[in-house]
Design an enzyme around this catalytic site. Structure first.
Site, PDB file in Angstrom:
ATOM      1  N   CYS A 139       5.954  11.815  11.792  1.00  0.00           N
ATOM      2  CA  CYS A 139       5.289  12.997  12.328  1.00  0.00           C
ATOM      3  C   CYS A 139       3.800  12.998  12.003  1.00  0.00           C
ATOM      4  O   CYS A 139       3.005  13.607  12.698  1.00  0.00           O
ATOM      5  CB  CYS A 139       5.933  14.259  11.748  1.00  0.00           C
ATOM      6  SG  CYS A 139       7.704  14.246  11.946  1.00  0.00           S
ATOM      7  N   ASN A 186       0.797  -1.225   0.000  1.00  0.00           N
ATOM      8  CA  ASN A 186       0.000   0.000   0.000  1.00  0.00           C
ATOM      9  C   ASN A 186       0.826   1.269   0.000  1.00  0.00           C
ATOM     10  O   ASN A 186       0.340   2.337  -0.363  1.00  0.00           O
ATOM     11  CB  ASN A 186      -0.955   0.014   1.193  1.00  0.00           C
ATOM     12  CG  ASN A 186      -0.313  -0.417   2.487  1.00  0.00           C
ATOM     13  OD1 ASN A 186       0.353  -1.463   2.551  1.00  0.00           O
ATOM     14  ND2 ASN A 186      -0.488   0.381   3.513  1.00  0.00           N
ATOM     15  N   THR A 231     -26.269  -9.175  11.629  1.00  0.00           N
ATOM     16  CA  THR A 231     -27.197  -8.928  10.539  1.00  0.00           C
ATOM     17  C   THR A 231     -26.433  -8.378   9.348  1.00  0.00           C
ATOM     18  O   THR A 231     -25.649  -7.439   9.482  1.00  0.00           O
ATOM     19  CB  THR A 231     -28.285  -7.924  10.979  1.00  0.00           C
ATOM     20  OG1 THR A 231     -28.906  -8.449  12.150  1.00  0.00           O
ATOM     21  CG2 THR A 231     -29.327  -7.736   9.889  1.00  0.00           C
ATOM     22  N   SER A 282     -11.046  -5.148   0.210  1.00  0.00           N
ATOM     23  CA  SER A 282     -11.789  -4.107   0.922  1.00  0.00           C
ATOM     24  C   SER A 282     -12.533  -3.225  -0.075  1.00  0.00           C
ATOM     25  O   SER A 282     -11.923  -2.694  -1.004  1.00  0.00           O
ATOM     26  CB  SER A 282     -10.800  -3.271   1.739  1.00  0.00           C
ATOM     27  OG  SER A 282     -11.457  -2.217   2.382  1.00  0.00           O
TER      28      SER A 282
HETATM   29  C1  LIG Z   1     -30.424  -8.669  21.620  1.00  0.00           C
HETATM   30  C2  LIG Z   1     -29.589  -8.651  20.401  1.00  0.00           C
HETATM   31  N1  LIG Z   1     -28.245  -8.642  20.505  1.00  0.00           N
HETATM   32  C3  LIG Z   1     -27.441  -8.609  19.429  1.00  0.00           C
HETATM   33  C4  LIG Z   1     -27.955  -8.586  18.157  1.00  0.00           C
HETATM   34  C5  LIG Z   1     -26.996  -8.566  16.999  1.00  0.00           C
HETATM   35  O1  LIG Z   1     -27.005  -7.358  16.317  1.00  0.00           O
HETATM   36  P1  LIG Z   1     -26.444  -7.278  14.808  1.00  0.00           P
HETATM   37  O2  LIG Z   1     -27.268  -8.224  14.027  1.00  0.00           O
HETATM   38  O3  LIG Z   1     -26.572  -5.878  14.419  1.00  0.00           O
HETATM   39  O4  LIG Z   1     -25.025  -7.750  14.858  1.00  0.00           O
HETATM   40  C6  LIG Z   1     -29.352  -8.609  17.981  1.00  0.00           C
HETATM   41  C7  LIG Z   1     -30.003  -8.592  16.664  1.00  0.00           C
HETATM   42  O5  LIG Z   1     -29.806  -9.376  15.786  1.00  0.00           O
HETATM   43  C8  LIG Z   1     -30.185  -8.646  19.131  1.00  0.00           C
HETATM   44  O6  LIG Z   1     -31.515  -8.661  19.018  1.00  0.00           O
HETATM   45  C1  LIG Z   2      -2.751  -3.539   2.164  1.00  0.00           C
HETATM   46  C2  LIG Z   2      -3.901  -3.202   3.049  1.00  0.00           C
HETATM   47  N1  LIG Z   2      -4.435  -4.153   3.837  1.00  0.00           N
HETATM   48  C3  LIG Z   2      -5.482  -3.898   4.640  1.00  0.00           C
HETATM   49  C4  LIG Z   2      -6.059  -2.655   4.690  1.00  0.00           C
HETATM   50  C5  LIG Z   2      -7.222  -2.452   5.606  1.00  0.00           C
HETATM   51  O1  LIG Z   2      -8.441  -2.272   4.951  1.00  0.00           O
HETATM   52  P1  LIG Z   2      -9.659  -1.570   5.699  1.00  0.00           P
HETATM   53  O2  LIG Z   2      -9.191  -0.221   6.090  1.00  0.00           O
HETATM   54  O3  LIG Z   2     -10.756  -1.579   4.731  1.00  0.00           O
HETATM   55  O4  LIG Z   2      -9.949  -2.396   6.919  1.00  0.00           O
HETATM   56  C6  LIG Z   2      -5.531  -1.624   3.875  1.00  0.00           C
HETATM   57  C7  LIG Z   2      -6.094  -0.252   3.854  1.00  0.00           C
HETATM   58  O5  LIG Z   2      -6.259   0.428   4.805  1.00  0.00           O
HETATM   59  C8  LIG Z   2      -4.431  -1.903   3.043  1.00  0.00           C
HETATM   60  O6  LIG Z   2      -3.904  -0.969   2.261  1.00  0.00           O
END
Ligand SMILES: Cc1ncc(COP(=O)(O)O)c(C=O)c1O
Ligand SMILES: Cc1ncc(COP(=O)(O)O)c(C=O)c1O
Ligand code: FES
Ligand code: FES
Lengths: 399, 144, 399
Positions: A338, A164, A250, A212
């Protein structure tokens, strides 16, 4: 020259393409069904998600889908919340999972992204052994060292497809073959490579690959880990069992669809687009090297990403360079210490053997197809000016 | 998990639902704890033709759809032919079932065998000689 | 009654609000700067991200921001890729991190979401000890058991604020106090609670809290872990150090901003909105219980989320119920085993003591402010019809 705005930091992130945005939009608004729900609007979301999987699978030449309507070679394409999540899942998930078969050794390189390096360091604390391969002055990993380090205890080799900071492309097919020769698996961080070079997981012998979305004009917070059939990982996120149980939660339907749309768009006509970008980059490199004395090109001049141009300028410091370029409308980045508040300049610039004082003056410009010849002319002029100004203020600069 | 259009059609408009008052073969398999019970009623003619067939099912969409399809497939057929019906054939006739739902189609096959067995028993014949078993073992009453 | 489309599965996910979409849009398109970049458009993204943090912090009454422009009590608000990621980070990150101080015991409940339960099970395999508290028939955790299990070895108590299947609200303030009495920390999964009840992390003694954007009309794939100042976690995702190093990866600026906008909107005038939703739900419960014999209300009739109505109907199976309701235009959900292809019905319905055969006939309807009285009338009529039809086909139903 008239002032303009030139975004030349496409390796940091890219502007989302209209195609990606339009593909996402309905799934952000009207089509809100949860893909796990039984009813129609849920099933439609599930289907769209699997279509997105298929698109990604095709772009990587993953194995054929098992059936037309369903998962692309079920589970080969695992959606994550970004490239870092994909890297963490690949490495930690593999070492902790059954497919590592009790082997405790990882080989990676000194110039990997921190998502790989810090995961490896965390594993070292747990008792795994990690070898960080050296690279040469142009950033290519030392294949002799790799051969010497590979053993029956090596579970995984993880080497990035392209770097990168300096854009160097690694001989990943060769590395994969070497890894396989001792029964190890091969992972590649292709976050910077996708959309800039051809990737064929089957042809290249890749077992796992991270990418990504936002690096190729898709949405932020989306990524993919390609996992070859037969490899079993420990989950990154436990829960409801989404994404084959590896990344529960989800599903971000809109995000996955946006990623797939951007990926398809970016991969279409890749050669032509990259030919164009490479021409721009060559012009940029030539212009800067000719205009600015005591400047050095970093990275491999041949095996490099077509859009990456990286330099170091003696006697100046990168953060100031970026801020002044920004004032002139040019967005670029630096590996200067820096810029991050840390003591050491970028580990990549250290690994290619740059002395500290020079590494501080680094500049990375990364072009995309949105850029034009005029942009390049403007960048050359601006960088030349800014470097001159900063040098004129520098006590270590002697004319 | 995705159901085919055919599954959804048979689930939404199941054929042959109900009971037959004067059935001469009745079979029930499954158990409520596992979430699926299927009951099949047969009206078999003297020459061994299934003149009428009806079902009742407590179970998921796939269980109901496979009941419906299985009854359609054996209606008007001889008992011999009906005994050849496999859960695979029922699933195929529905354009396939999600892998996790294949066990529901076994239920339809077993309920049918159980009803045919009952028919033979009522005639005083040993079903085991014809079916190879009496369609009433533990396997037949397990959900999968 | 005329056929209509009624979305009554707001606990699964919610349609994104216009406010959230409009807040996100510019950050998906024109404002694409990477928040880690030094130049203007990067700094603008960073600022917007921190503004979003501040909004979330205020909604939860987190500690005051340290300064006006920057992080909300730096690090208290950690953005994640969803509720599951927040739960995983909270529990695994805490137990593996220094703040657990070598204590090895976790207390949670039997009715947590799988994001909590499976994380705990994975920790058990690593040698941690986990107590899963019983709940009573209405889904309230057994406080006596909690008291008996708490010890000097207890590092963390994790009990959800409100349950996603039956809506029961837990006495979290009391639980937090009990946890603190032995020096343990308290985490709550408030994914279902946010936007449906008041949350005040300081007043309630909450040390960590998980929430998920798409449950209150924000975007999918976004979540937050609130982490009280002074608690140090092990990262969920290693890499570039974003989100205080806990969830590395280029920030999903648009998503975080959308989450914050939705959260602000949902929390404003909460009492009034929830009063309205509760009235609808009461009407729904009354109508269904009166119309349908051999039906049972599940959950706590008093301490429950205002929009959750959950039932079991004897002699029918839930998946079929959902599919038929869908045909009639009504979206709901079930905890039936058949809906997921597993052998056991929902662990929540088991934990409140329902027998298997009855738990199969479960139905959860969750209303939101978008629903109307007409919706409720239509749901009552439809559910009544469908239950009648399915019973007429059921071999275990005797008139
Ligand atoms: C009580 C509870 N915890 C965690 C989750 C997980 O959330 P997410 O699906 O956004 O990862 C859910 C919903 O799916 C939930 O109802
Ligand atoms: C070579 C490389 N690997 C991994 C990542 C991480 O990706 P992301 O920031 O989408 O988690 C990046 C960019 O930030 C990258 O340039
Ligand atoms: S297979 Fe059912 S009785 Fe033998
Ligand atoms: S009846 Fe339970 S899965 Fe089909």
């Amino acid at each position: 020259m008239e002032k303009r705005f030139v975004y030349a930091d496409n390796a940091a992130t890219t502007p989302m393409s209209e195609t990606a945005f339009n593909a996402m939009k309905p799934w952000l608004t009207e089509n809100y069904g949860n893909p796990s729900s039984l009813y129609r609007i849920g099933r439609a979301a599930k289907e769209a998600l699997n279509d997105a999987r298929t698109v990604v699978g095709k772009c990587l030449n993953a194995a054929e889908p098992v059936n037309e309507k369903n998962d692309y070679a079920p589970g080969e394409i695992v959606f994550t919340g970004g490239g870092s999540q994909a890297d963490n899942l690949a490495i930690r998930g593999f070492m902790h999972g059954p497919s590592s078969k009790g082997r405790k050794h990882i080989i990676t390189s000194k110039i990997e992204h921190h998502a790989v390096l810090y995961t490896c360091e965390a594993l070292e604390k747990e008792g795994y052994r990690v070898t960080y391969l050296n690279v040469d002055k142009e950033g290519r990993v030392d294949l002799e060292q790799l051969k010497a380090e590979l053993s029956e205890d090596t579970a995984l080799v993880s080497v990035m497809a392209a770097n990168n900071e300096i854009g160097t492309i690694q001989p990943i097919k060769q590395i994969a073959e070497l890894a396989h020769s001792v029964g190890a698996k091969f992972h590649t961080d292709a976050v910077q490579a996708v959309g800039h070079m051809h990737i064929d997981v089957q042809e290249m012998g890749i077992d796992m690959l991270s990418l990504s979305g936002h690096k190729f004009r898709g949405p932020r917070g989306t990524g993919v880990l390609y996992v070859k059939k037969g490899i079993t990982l420990e989950p990154l996120v436990y829960g409801g069992g989404q994404e084959r149980g590896l990344v529960s939660g989800t599903e971000n339907t809109a995000g996955c669809i946006g990623l797939a749309a951007a990926m398809k768009e970016t991969v279409e006509g890749l050669d032509e687009k990259m030919g164009y970008v490479k021409k721009l980059t060559d012009k940029l490199v030539k212009g800067i090297m000719e205009n600015i004395p005591y400047s050095h090109y970093t990275g491999d001049p041949v095996n490099r990403l077509p859009g990456t141009a990286s330099f170091v300028f003696e006697a100046i410091e990168g953060e100031g360079l970026i801020l002044r370029l920004d004032n002139a409308g040019v967005c670029g980045s630096t590996g200067s210490a820096c810029s991050t508040g840390s003591l050491d300049p970028s580990h990549v610039l250290m690994a290619i053997g740059l002395p500290h004082e020079i590494a501080h003056g680094s500049l990375r410009l990364t072009l995309g197809e949105q850029n034009t010849e005029e942009d390049v002319d403007y960048i050359i002029e601006t960088v030349t000016d800014v470097v001159k100004t900063l040098r004129s203020m520098s006590p270590v600069w002697e004319n | 998990m995705q159901y085919s259009e055919k599954v959804l059609d048979h689930f939404t408009h199941p054929r042959n639902v109900g009971e037959i008052e004067d059935a001469n073969g009745v079979g029930e398999v499954g158990n409520a704890k596992c979430g699926d019970i299927m009951k099949i009623y047969l009206k078999v003619s003297d020459d061994g033709i299934i003149e009428d067939v009806k079902f009742k099912t407590f179970g998921c969409g796939a269980a109901i759809a496979t009941s419906s399809m299985a009854t359609e497939m054996v209606k008007g057929k001889s008992l011999e032919e009906a005994l050849k019906l496999t859960n695979k054939a029922v699933a195929e006739a529905l354009d396939g079932l999600p892998p996790v739902k294949m066990h529901c189609s076994v239920l339809a096959e077993e309920a049918l065998r159980s009803a045919i067995s009952d028919y033979y028993k009522r005639l005083g014949k040993d079903p085991a000689e014809i079916l190879g078993c009496d369609a009433d073992c533990e396997t037949c009453h397990k959900a999968d």
